[in-house]
Design an enzyme around this catalytic site. Structure first.
Site, mmCIF file in Angstrom:
data_model
loop_
_atom_site.group_PDB
_atom_site.id
_atom_site.type_symbol
_atom_site.label_atom_id
_atom_site.label_comp_id
_atom_site.label_asym_id
_atom_site.label_seq_id
_atom_site.Cartn_x
_atom_site.Cartn_y
_atom_site.Cartn_z
ATOM 1 N N HIS A 1 0.837 -1.066 0.008
ATOM 2 C CA HIS A 1 -0.166 -0.092 0.078
ATOM 3 C C HIS A 1 0.817 1.154 0.015
ATOM 4 C CE1 HIS A 1 -3.418 -2.586 0.914
ATOM 5 N NE2 HIS A 1 -4.192 -1.411 0.725
ATOM 6 N N GLY A 2 1.875 1.181 0.509
ATOM 7 C CA GLY A 2 2.842 2.284 0.526
ATOM 8 C C GLY A 2 4.264 2.248 1.010
#
Length: 372
Positions: free
Chosen positions: A320-321
Site C-alpha cells: 500500500h505504501g
C-alpha cells in the site's frame, strides 16, 4: 487525470467514447482505440515514465511467450517475477530504504531523483497474476494487443480492481447485441454516477479528517477530536476508494467490458476475516491465491499458518505504501486475523451485532494508523 476531474468527464472520456463507437464493431479497431486511449491516459500523468510502463508490458509478454512455447523452461517464471519485483522496489521503495539508512547512518546519502510510475503496484501485481495463471493452466497466452489491454486498460490502471486474464480477455471477442450494449452503457452511467457521488462525499469527510491529523503533527488532540478524525477518515477512505472503483467499473461498462466488483459493504463485517472478504476483494483474492496459499496457507501446522498470515499482511501493508505506518497497519491486521483464527479454533463466538460492534471500531482505529 482523476476520473472526477473536469478534464476526464468533459474532454477525455467523450473523445474516447466517440472514437470507440465510430469504429466498426468487428476486427480489432475498437481494441486499438482503447489501447491508444490507455497509453495517452498514462502519458498525461507522466509521459517521461511511459517507456518504463511499455518496457514492463513488452518484457513480461515476451518472457511469458517463451515459457508458453516450452513449459520445461521453469526458470522463466521466477526470472520474470523478479524483474517485476525489482522494478517495483526500485521505483517505489528505494527512497524509503535510503531514508532509513540515513537515519541509521549520519552520513546523508540523499534521495533518488525520480517519480514513481503511475499505478506501478497495480500493474506489477496484474502481470504477476497473469504469469501464475499461465503456469497453472488457468489462462492461455494472449496476443500482445490482448495482454497490453489487460495491463493498461485505463479504467482500472490507477486503483484497480485487479483483473484475471481468463475473465477479461474473452470479453474482447464477445459479440454483443444492441440491447446488451445499451444495457451495459446504462449500467456504466449508473456506476459512474454512484462513484462520483461517493467521491464528493469523500472530499467532504476529508475536510473534517485532515485538520485533526494535521494538528497531531504539532500537539496532542483530545479523545473527542481524535475519534472525530478517525471516524471521518474511516468514511473518507471508504467513499474515496469505493467511489473510484465504481467509476472504473462504470467507465469499463461504457465500452462493454465487465470488471469485477471490488467492495461488498465492508463496514458490515463481523470479523477482520470477514472485512477482508468485503474490502478490496480483488486484492484479497490476489494475496490469498498468489502469496498466502503458496506459502502453505492453512494446510500446515497452526504455528506455520500464523506465520503465513503475518507475512501476507506485512507485505500487504508494504504494497500500500513505502512507509512504516503502512507496514505497522498491515502487521496489526495480521495480528487481529490471527486472534480471529484462534477464536474460531477454540469455538468462541459472539452474537452478530456484538461481533460487528467490535469489528468496526477496530477497523477504524487501524485506519487511523494507516492515515498517520
Amino acid at each position: 487525470m482523476l476520473f472526477n476531474s473536469q478534464a476526464f468527464i468533459i474532454l477525455f472520456m467523450p473523445l474516447v467514447l466517440a472514437a470507440y463507437y465510430a469504429m466498426p464493431d468487428k476486427g480489432e479497431w475498437r481494441l486499438r482505440i482503447l489501447l491508444i486511449a490507455s497509453f495517452v491516459f498514462y502519458a498525461l500523468a507522466d509521459w517521461v515514465l511511459l517507456p518504463v510502463f511499455l518496457f514492463s508490458i513488452i518484457i513480461n509478454h515476451a518472457l511469458a511467450g517463451l515459457y508458453d512455447k516450452n513449459r520445461k523452461r521453469n526458470w522463466i517464471i521466477p526470472l520474470t517475477i523478479s524483474i517485476n519485483v525489482i522494478l517495483l522496489c526500485y521505483f517505489k521503495y528505494s527512497n524509503f530504504i535510503v531514508d532509513n539508512i540515513t537515519i541509521l547512518d549520519k552520513d546523508n546519502i540523499g534521495f533518488l531523483p525520480y517519480a514513481m510510475p503511475l499505478g506501478i503496484s497495480f500493474f506489477t501485481f496484474q502481470q504477476i497474476s497473469y504469469l501464475m495463471d499461465l503456469k497453472r493452466g488457468q489462462t492461455t497466452h494472449a496476443s500482445l494487443r490482448e495482454y497490453a489491454f489487460l495491463v493498461a486498460f485505463f479504467p482500472h490502471l490507477i486503483a484497480g480492481p485487479l483483473l484475471r486474464a481468463h475473465a477479461i480477455i474473452p470479453q474482447l471477442h464477445e459479440k454483443l447485441t444492441s440491447d446488451e450494449r445499451y444495457q451495459r452503457v446504462f449500467w456504466g452511467l449508473s456506476f459512474f454516477l454512484a462513484g462520483l457521488i461517493k467521491k464528493i462525499l469523500a472530499d467532504e469527510f476529508a475536510r473534517m479528517a485532515n485538520p485533526v491529523f494535521d494538528q497531531t503533527l504539532e500537539s496532542a488532540v483530545s479523545p473527542k477530536m481524535a475519534w472525530t478524525g478517525i471516524t471521518s477518515y474511516t468514511l473518507q477512505i471508504y467513499f474515496d476508494f469505493s467511489g473510484y472503483t465504481d467509476m472504473a467499473i462504470g467507465t469499463a461498462y461504457l465500452f462493454g467490458i465487465r470488471l469485477p466488483i471490488n467492495f461488498n459493504s465492508p463496514y458490515k463485517a463481523t470479523s477482520i476475516r470477514d472485512f477482508w472478504r468485503r474490502w478490496h476483494i480483488t486484492l484479497s483474492d490476489f494475496l490469498k491465491d498468489y502469496l498466502y496459499i503458496p506459502l502453505g496457507g492453512s494446510r500446515c501446522s497452526f504455528a506455520r499458518q500464523i506465520l503465513n498470515i503475518m507475512i501476507t499482511f506485512v507485505l500487504c501493508g508494504l504494497w500500500h505504501g513505502a512507509g512504516w505506518a503502512f507496514i505497522i497497519w498491515g502487521a496489526l491486521h495480521g495480528v487481529f486475523l490471527v486472534i480471529n483464527h484462534i477464536w474460531v479454533k477454540i469455538g468462541f463466538a459472539l452474537p452478530r451485532i456484538l461481533a460487528w460492534a467490535l469489528t468496526l471500531p477496530t477497523v477504524a482505529l487501524l485506519w487511523g494508523v494507516f492515515r498517520v
